[in-house]
Design a protein around this motif. Sequence first.
Motif, PDB file in Angstrom:
ATOM      1  N   ARG A  72      37.257  42.329  24.235  1.00 57.85           N
ATOM      2  CA  ARG A  72      35.597  42.081  24.424  1.00 57.85           C
ATOM      3  C   ARG A  72      35.227  40.473  24.505  1.00 57.85           C
ATOM      4  N   ARG A  73      36.120  39.652  23.609  1.00 55.48           N
ATOM      5  CA  ARG A  73      36.034  38.387  23.360  1.00 55.48           C
ATOM      6  C   ARG A  73      36.983  37.567  24.570  1.00 55.48           C
ATOM      7  N   ILE A  74      37.797  38.322  25.110  1.00 62.95           N
ATOM      8  CA  ILE A  74      38.762  37.528  26.036  1.00 62.95           C
ATOM      9  C   ILE A  74      38.472  38.189  27.588  1.00 62.95           C
ATOM     10  N   GLY A  75      37.864  37.445  28.473  1.00 57.93           N
ATOM     11  CA  GLY A  75      37.761  37.885  29.757  1.00 57.93           C
ATOM     12  C   GLY A  75      39.135  37.464  30.658  1.00 57.93           C
ATOM     13  N   VAL A  76      39.719  38.562  31.293  1.00 58.93           N
ATOM     14  CA  VAL A  76      41.038  38.330  31.851  1.00 58.93           C
ATOM     15  C   VAL A  76      40.893  38.712  33.334  1.00 58.93           C
ATOM     16  N   VAL A  77      41.374  37.759  34.136  1.00 49.68           N
ATOM     17  CA  VAL A  77      41.434  38.135  35.730  1.00 49.68           C
ATOM     18  C   VAL A  77      43.125  38.234  35.962  1.00 49.68           C
ATOM     19  N   HIS A  78      43.424  39.332  36.298  1.00 50.35           N
ATOM     20  CA  HIS A  78      44.784  39.706  36.367  1.00 50.35           C
ATOM     21  C   HIS A  78      44.918  39.144  38.056  1.00 50.35           C
ATOM     22  N   GLN A  79      46.272  39.072  38.608  1.00 51.39           N
ATOM     23  CA  GLN A  79      46.809  38.561  39.701  1.00 51.39           C
ATOM     24  C   GLN A  79      46.546  39.990  40.452  1.00 51.39           C
ATOM     25  N   ASP A  80      47.250  41.006  40.248  1.00 47.84           N
ATOM     26  CA  ASP A  80      46.619  42.236  40.891  1.00 47.84           C
ATOM     27  C   ASP A  80      45.335  42.907  40.238  1.00 47.84           C
ATOM     28  N   CYS A  81      44.428  42.645  40.618  1.00 42.13           N
ATOM     29  CA  CYS A  81      42.982  43.118  39.881  1.00 42.13           C
ATOM     30  C   CYS A  81      43.097  44.613  40.166  1.00 42.13           C
ATOM     31  N   GLN A  82      42.808  45.247  38.986  1.00 41.29           N
ATOM     32  CA  GLN A  82      42.584  46.689  39.209  1.00 41.29           C
ATOM     33  C   GLN A  82      41.203  47.040  38.940  1.00 41.29           C
ATOM     34  N   PHE A  83      40.593  48.086  39.468  1.00 40.02           N
ATOM     35  CA  PHE A  83      39.391  48.529  39.527  1.00 40.02           C
ATOM     36  C   PHE A  83      39.168  50.125  39.110  1.00 40.02           C
ATOM     37  N   LEU A  84      38.035  50.660  38.863  1.00 41.53           N
ATOM     38  CA  LEU A  84      37.934  51.849  38.963  1.00 41.53           C
ATOM     39  C   LEU A  84      37.397  52.446  40.173  1.00 41.53           C
ATOM     40  N   ASP A  85      38.320  53.035  41.049  1.00 41.87           N
ATOM     41  CA  ASP A  85      38.031  52.814  42.617  1.00 41.87           C
ATOM     42  C   ASP A  85      36.771  53.912  42.918  1.00 41.87           C
ATOM     43  N   HIS A  86      36.609  54.784  41.999  1.00 41.49           N
ATOM     44  CA  HIS A  86      35.534  55.669  42.225  1.00 41.49           C
ATOM     45  C   HIS A  86      34.142  55.237  41.897  1.00 41.49           C
ATOM     46  N   LEU A  87      33.994  54.041  41.534  1.00 43.24           N
ATOM     47  CA  LEU A  87      32.579  53.337  41.086  1.00 43.24           C
ATOM     48  C   LEU A  87      32.348  52.136  42.185  1.00 43.24           C
ATOM     49  N   PRO A  88      31.207  51.976  42.428  1.00 41.84           N
ATOM     50  CA  PRO A  88      30.846  50.803  43.463  1.00 41.84           C
ATOM     51  C   PRO A  88      31.071  49.593  42.537  1.00 41.84           C
ATOM     52  N   ILE A  89      31.400  48.320  43.254  1.00 39.29           N
ATOM     53  CA  ILE A  89      31.710  47.381  42.636  1.00 39.29           C
ATOM     54  C   ILE A  89      30.886  46.648  41.511  1.00 39.29           C
ATOM     55  N   ALA A  90      29.457  47.001  41.805  1.00 37.49           N
ATOM     56  CA  ALA A  90      28.634  46.647  40.828  1.00 37.49           C
ATOM     57  C   ALA A  90      28.839  47.071  39.409  1.00 37.49           C
TER      58      ALA A  90
ATOM     59  N   SER B 209      43.935  52.278  31.899  1.00 37.30           N
ATOM     60  CA  SER B 209      44.389  50.749  31.831  1.00 37.30           C
ATOM     61  C   SER B 209      43.455  49.886  31.975  1.00 37.30           C
ATOM     62  N   VAL B 210      42.616  50.057  33.173  1.00 34.76           N
ATOM     63  CA  VAL B 210      41.391  49.191  33.370  1.00 34.76           C
ATOM     64  C   VAL B 210      40.435  49.261  32.147  1.00 34.76           C
ATOM     65  N   LEU B 211      40.250  50.457  31.568  1.00 35.48           N
ATOM     66  CA  LEU B 211      39.224  50.358  30.581  1.00 35.48           C
ATOM     67  C   LEU B 211      39.568  49.817  29.265  1.00 35.48           C
ATOM     68  N   ARG B 212      40.998  49.927  29.166  1.00 38.35           N
ATOM     69  CA  ARG B 212      41.409  49.081  27.958  1.00 38.35           C
ATOM     70  C   ARG B 212      41.439  47.632  28.184  1.00 38.35           C
ATOM     71  N   LEU B 213      41.655  47.382  29.560  1.00 39.58           N
ATOM     72  CA  LEU B 213      41.733  45.635  29.870  1.00 39.58           C
ATOM     73  C   LEU B 213      40.273  45.422  29.427  1.00 39.58           C
ATOM     74  N   VAL B 214      38.971  45.869  29.983  1.00 35.97           N
ATOM     75  CA  VAL B 214      37.867  45.355  29.537  1.00 35.97           C
ATOM     76  C   VAL B 214      37.343  45.781  28.097  1.00 35.97           C
ATOM     77  N   GLY B 215      38.146  46.321  27.261  1.00 30.42           N
ATOM     78  CA  GLY B 215      37.539  46.315  25.762  1.00 30.42           C
ATOM     79  C   GLY B 215      37.329  47.710  25.546  1.00 30.42           C
TER      80      GLY B 215
END
Lengths: 219, 301
Positions: A72-90, B209-215
């Motif tokens: 929570r204190r380190i923001g990480v941007v990966h090269q291959d960014c992964q998201f929760l695909d079932h939720l809107p980007i916001a 893994s996404v959830l772990r990444l964001v803390g």
Amino acid sequence: MAYGYGGAELLSDISLKLSPGSFHFLTGPSGSGKTTFLKLCYGALTATSGEVRLFGQDVRTMNRDDHALTRRRIGVVHQDCQFLDHLPIADNIMLPLNVSGRDDLEDVANLKELMGWVGLGKRGDAYPPTLSGGERQRAALARAVIMSPDVVLADEPTGNVDWEMSQRLLQLLIELNRMGKTIMIATHDMNLIRAAKNNVQARVLRIANRKLQLAGADL
Amino acid sequence: MSKVVDHLKGVFSGDAQADRVVPPSGFTARLTSFAAATMAFLTVFALALSMASGRLAMKWGDELTHSSTLRISAPAGQMADQTAAALRLLETTPGVATARALTSDEQRALLEPWFGPDLPIDALPVPQLIEIQETDEGYDAAGLRLRLQAEVPGAVLDDHTRWRKPLQQAAGRLRMLGWVSILLIGATTATMITLAANAALAANAQVISVLRLVGARDDYIAQAFVRRFTLRALAGAAIGTAAGLIAVMILPAAQEKGGFLTGLGFQGMGWFWPLLIPPLAAIVAFFATRAAARRALSELT
């Protein structure tokens, strides 16, 4: 500190302390271990020898909850960014706030501003699979910084975006740095590094021959 | 323990946002609910069987312990005399509360299942039956037999012991079988929910893994899965229990003549027990999913 996969050392004899508020670029040929180094920096990997301390705590002594709190204190941007695909980007960008139980109105206002800054102001309702590579990287950067973390680690954050957008993203990171955040960007893009050097006191680290060196000022 | 209670509270109070982080999975969800419903349906029957055989064992025990039968076989002319003699003798026997000769109507009713109605019982050499109700202390069967032999030669005393023991034993076994079935059904429910939860956790590796990444902490991630499976099991089991209860209700009602099988069902407070099935299924699902989620999460970085 050293790290290796399956007996072969990828990084060895690395010793580095990131002081709070510093701005670093990390360069080096492909496969030299930039991504591995960043993973060591946020505790996703554990050094095979030596010691890594995050905010003063030895990674080896951290349990899974400690790791979660550190992230929570380190923001990480990966090269291959992964998201929760079932939720809107916001919602994806808000995710770090939600999982840490912080989603008040002030943060929602921040979200709007932040999404506007990374050029996703009108894309908030889109789902991650429909975004372009550049949009995903910008969204990942927004997600990494929404918690206002102490440290931002970004792996090729400008790889897929045009020059103008990469300048905007860089500007965002420079602003964060001015607020006292520690920034580390892994990149191949020498132009980006030069552009940054005009605005901020940035140091360039270079990984070559398994070693981490401080590159000269003559880039 | 208080941590578990907190979790249980979380399951029911819920966190809409935490729910949304796990993608909806329609098919597995329906399978989990279906499995829970089926198991609850079966549990209702196993419970009904247990309680019916329990009641039966008690009934047989009670009725047969305190009653016995005296059968008098004598030539038609002596029947009335011997019956009167036997009744007199029984009245003076300590431990006998009441003794009553069955009327010919009652005797006909006893024979009706075998010979049909309209049996001309008076024309047949049917023995006279005397129903004996014992006091709680009971009587001395051996002593009574000796006295009967002397005074009423045609009398045979049946104190029901040889019927009662095996019947009671059988009913007791049946009840135990019912409870074992319930335990097995519970274990099977836990197994199926664990498998479903494992499948869901594996299918959502990227989400985790996404959830772990964001803390996100493991508890937060586990909670999202646990809550979902617990509520599915609860809903499924509620439907299954309701279906099972309806099925039990429309079984033919218990009848005097129907004997054991038509007595399968619940009586009085017995209707309360099946209502415990849905919450118990939810508790089983809660612990099964929590164990599965913790195991799965601890294997990830």
